[in-house]
Structure formats: structure tokens, C-alpha cells
Scaffold this active site. Structure first.
Site, PDB file in Angstrom:
ATOM      1  NE  ARG A  87      -3.787   0.844   2.144  1.00 39.18           N
ATOM      2  CZ  ARG A  87      -4.980   1.063   2.725  1.00 39.18           C
ATOM      3  NH1 ARG A  87      -5.085   1.916   3.727  1.00 39.18           N
ATOM      4  NH2 ARG A  87      -6.044   0.419   2.309  1.00 39.18           N
ATOM      5  CG  HIS A 145      -8.536   0.320  -2.500  1.00 34.56           C
ATOM      6  ND1 HIS A 145      -7.731  -0.720  -2.075  1.00 34.56           N
ATOM      7  CD2 HIS A 145      -9.191   0.758  -1.379  1.00 34.56           C
ATOM      8  CE1 HIS A 145      -7.900  -0.903  -0.774  1.00 34.56           C
ATOM      9  NE2 HIS A 145      -8.770  -0.018  -0.330  1.00 34.56           N
ATOM     10  CD  GLN A 159     -13.028  -1.168  -0.327  1.00 35.19           C
ATOM     11  OE1 GLN A 159     -12.194  -0.993   0.542  1.00 35.19           O
ATOM     12  NE2 GLN A 159     -14.273  -1.530  -0.037  1.00 35.19           N
ATOM     13  CG  ASP A 187     -13.244   7.222  -0.748  1.00 35.46           C
ATOM     14  OD1 ASP A 187     -13.132   7.023   0.478  1.00 35.46           O
ATOM     15  OD2 ASP A 187     -12.254   7.270  -1.516  1.00 35.46           O
ATOM     16  CB  CYS A 194     -13.894   1.999   0.425  1.00 35.59           C
ATOM     17  SG  CYS A 194     -13.422   3.744   0.445  1.00 35.59           S
ATOM     18  NE  ARG A 253     -10.980  -4.443   1.080  1.00 37.77           N
ATOM     19  CZ  ARG A 253     -10.031  -3.568   1.478  1.00 37.77           C
ATOM     20  NH1 ARG A 253     -10.333  -2.563   2.276  1.00 37.77           N
ATOM     21  NH2 ARG A 253      -8.791  -3.683   1.037  1.00 37.77           N
TER      22      ARG A 253
END
Ligand code: CP
Ligand code: NVA
Length: 327
Positions: free
Chosen positions: A106, A133, A136, A229, A270, A315
Site C-alpha cells: 500500500r 484499490h 476493495q 468515499d 469503502c 475485504r
């Protein structure tokens, strides 16, 4: 389907069939976990988890999924390694490849995770970059499929900063799976033209579509999924808050938006989310700008239409599928 040795850097690299395979595998692993059936087929192997930005979900998902699979984990935090400061990405990739069977990364630019993958001889998984992402996305697609029973034809509207990792990734995911993606936001927050054109081309083959609109009424009307988001992402400077709040407040997900969406519409995010003043940044913005909530109202976040915690749990199941499929 054989994805052994493959990197997982962005959904653009995967066919709809490969994405479905990962979703099916995640669903199977989820069912087994619920029944208490252990799937620890990767015992004796190890993975490195590199986080140059902070995380709750992604880190926990990788760690729990790894432990369930029998994998050992090493967590490298944003300050605790030599990466980028004293050691190049190329050298790091070759060092870690000698000790681990997979590497999660990440960080900032997508080109960094792509370079890591190029020099690594083991699979590299993108745990979030500025641009994408992808883990996700698997969780989101699984959650949507659990909700509606299918993906093709689902209408998903994304509100807020659509030019960053979440907007980009959802546009790609929808295009790949034959879904109808709408970015409903101020024009300067639309995804970039190159990626939009690429997704429109993919959507033309899958039966999906990509729409960009500034109009909240038409952009959210009849949608199956309303998604948002945070307005300011990790790594962005503090100074952008004021402009973002001004530009994106008209695109807040609130009760009116949900009412205008489809009868069975769900709300997704998310996470983490600013839906009240119970966070340090939320409280600070509340004080500075006189607001109580940002991208989503507390009412919608806490409503029966909200699927955010199911999404968060997924996730773990989907990341487990990525590791199980690629190691
Ligand atoms: N959604 C998500 O990636 O959350 P974290 O930043 O907590 O990992
Ligand atoms: N756009 C957000 C997503 C967090 C999961 C960020 O990059 O901070």
C-alpha cells in the site's frame, strides 16, 4: 482457471472470467469460514505486508486471511522499513522475494507497485495506491452480488472525488462486469479522459456503460448502489479540505439521494467515513466549516440501506481468495 504466480495490481489486468473466479473462490472461502472448516493449505509459507499509508481494514484483512490460510505475516509500517529512503523498490523487491511467497504493498503512485511487481519473483498485491484499490473492488463486487444475486446490469452511482483510487477502480470494475457506472460529481472530479475512454471500450464489450454527470437528480435516479468515499484521501495536503467541502457538498449522499435511487438501493462506502463528529478530523472540520457530516449523512450511514460493514467483512474473504489463488 489458474492464477498462480499472477500479480494483483489493478482490475484492468484481469478478464471478467478471472474476476468472477476470484469472487466465487471468496464466496466458497467465506462459507467454509462460517462453517468452521479450516482452509490452511498454505502453511509454511510467508507474506510481507508493506504499508506506506495507514490502514485498518486492509491490514487486518490481509493478516486474518493469511493466518486462516496458514501463512506467516511480517508487517512493515509506514516508518519501519528502508523502502524508498535507503533502499530502492527494485532492491526491496528482490530482497523480499527471497524470503516471502507474496508481497502486499500500500502506498502512493501506482507506478511504485508496478515496479515492485516487475522486480519481484513472487506475486505482488496492490493494497491501495493513489490510482487504484483493486482488493476493495473484489469486496464490493462480492457484496453487490450477495445483495442482488448478480452483477451484470447493476447501476452503480459514485458521488464525490471520482478521479482518485475509488472512483477509478469502481469505473473499471463496473465496466469489466457489465455494470452501469455513473460518476455524479463536479466536472473537475471526473475520472481522467484516458481511463474513461478505456473503460467505455471495455463496457461496450461487456454490456455495461460509463456516464459522467454533474446532475444529482439524473445521476442517482433509479440507481441500485449509491457509493461514496472521503473527499480528501490519504497523502493529500490539508489545504485542500476547504475547496473539497465547497465543491463536493452538493454531492453528499443524504436521504434525498437515497429516495431518488432505486426502490431496493443500497449505500456503500469503502470506509473510513466522515458521517459524524466522532473522529479527530471530522470534529476539526466540523469546527472549521460548521458542518456535522461530510460525504454521507449519519442518517444514511446508519440506515437499513447501508451495507458498509458487510462490505468491510468481505475485504477479508476476498483478500484471502487473492492470496489462495496466486500463491
Ligand atoms: N477501505 C480501506 O482500504 O480501509 P483501510 O484504509 O482501513 O485499509
Ligand atoms: N480514497 C481513500 C480510500 C481509503 C480506503 C484514500 O485513498 O484515502
Amino acid at each position: 482457471m489458474n492464477l498462480k504466480g499472477r500479480d494483483f495490481l489493478k482490475l484492468l489486468d484481469f478478464t471478467p472470467e478471472e474476476i468472477l473466479y476470484l469472487l466465487d473462490l471468496a464466496a466458497q472461502l467465506k462459507e467454509k469460514k462460517k462453517k468452521g472448516i479450516a482452509v490452511d493449505t498454505l502453511r509454511g509459507k510467508n507474506v510481507a505486508l508493506i504499508f506506506e499509508k495507514t490502514s485498518t481494514r486492509t491490514r487486518c484483512a490481509f493478516e486474518v486471511a493469511a493466518h486462516d490460510l496458514g501463512l506467516g505475516t511480517t508487517y512493515l509500517d509506514p516508518s519501519g522499513s528502508q523502502i524508498g529512503k535507503k533502499e530502492s523498490i527494485a532492491d526491496t523487491a528482490r530482497v523480499l522475494s527471497g524470503m516471502f511467497e507474496g508481497i502486499e504493498y500500500r502506498g502512493y503512485g501506482q507506478e511504485i507497485v508496478e515496479e515492485l511487481a516487475r522486480y519481484s519473483s513472487v506475486p505482488v498485491w496492490n493494497g491501495l495506491t493513489n490510482e487504484f484499490h483493486p482488493t476493495q473492488m473484489l469486496a464490493d463486487l462480492l457484496t453487490i452480488r450477495e445483495q442482488f444475486g448478480y452483477l451484470k446490469g447493476i447501476r452503480l452511482t459514485y458521488m464525490g472525488d471520482a478521479r482518485y483510487n475509488m472512483g477509478n477502480s469502481l469505473m473499471v470494475a463496473c465496466a469489466k462486469m457489465g455494470m452501469h457506472f455513473t460518476a455524479c460529481t463536479a466536472a473537475k472530479y471526473f475520472p481522467n479522459e484516458v481511463l474513461t475512454a478505456q473503460c467505455r471500450k471495455i463496457a461496450a464489450e461487456t454490456g455495461g456503460s460509463v456516464t459522467l454527470t454533474e446532475d444529482v437528480k439524473s445521476g442517482t435516479r433509479g440507481a441500485d448502489v449509491i457509493y461514496t468515499d472521503v473527499w480528501v484521501s490519504m497523502g493529500e495536503p490539508d489545504q485542500v479540505w476547504e475547496e473539497r467541502i465547497r465543491d463536493l457538498s452538493p454531492y453528499q449522499v443524504n436521504a434525498d439521494v437515497m429516495k431518488n435511487a432505486g426502490e431496493n438501493a443500497v449505500f456503500m462506502h469503502c470506509l473510513p467515513a466522515f458521517h459524524d463528529l466522532k473522529t479527530k478530523i471530522g470534529a476539526e472540520m466540523g469546527e472549521r466549516f460548521g458542518i456535522r457530516e461530510m460525504e454521507v449523512t449519519d442518517e444514511v450511514f446508519e440506515s437499513s440501506q447501508s451495507r458498509v460493514f458487510e462490505e468491510a467483512e468481505n475485504r477479508m474473504h476476498t483478500i484471502k481468495a487473492v492470496m489462495a489463488a496466486t500463491i
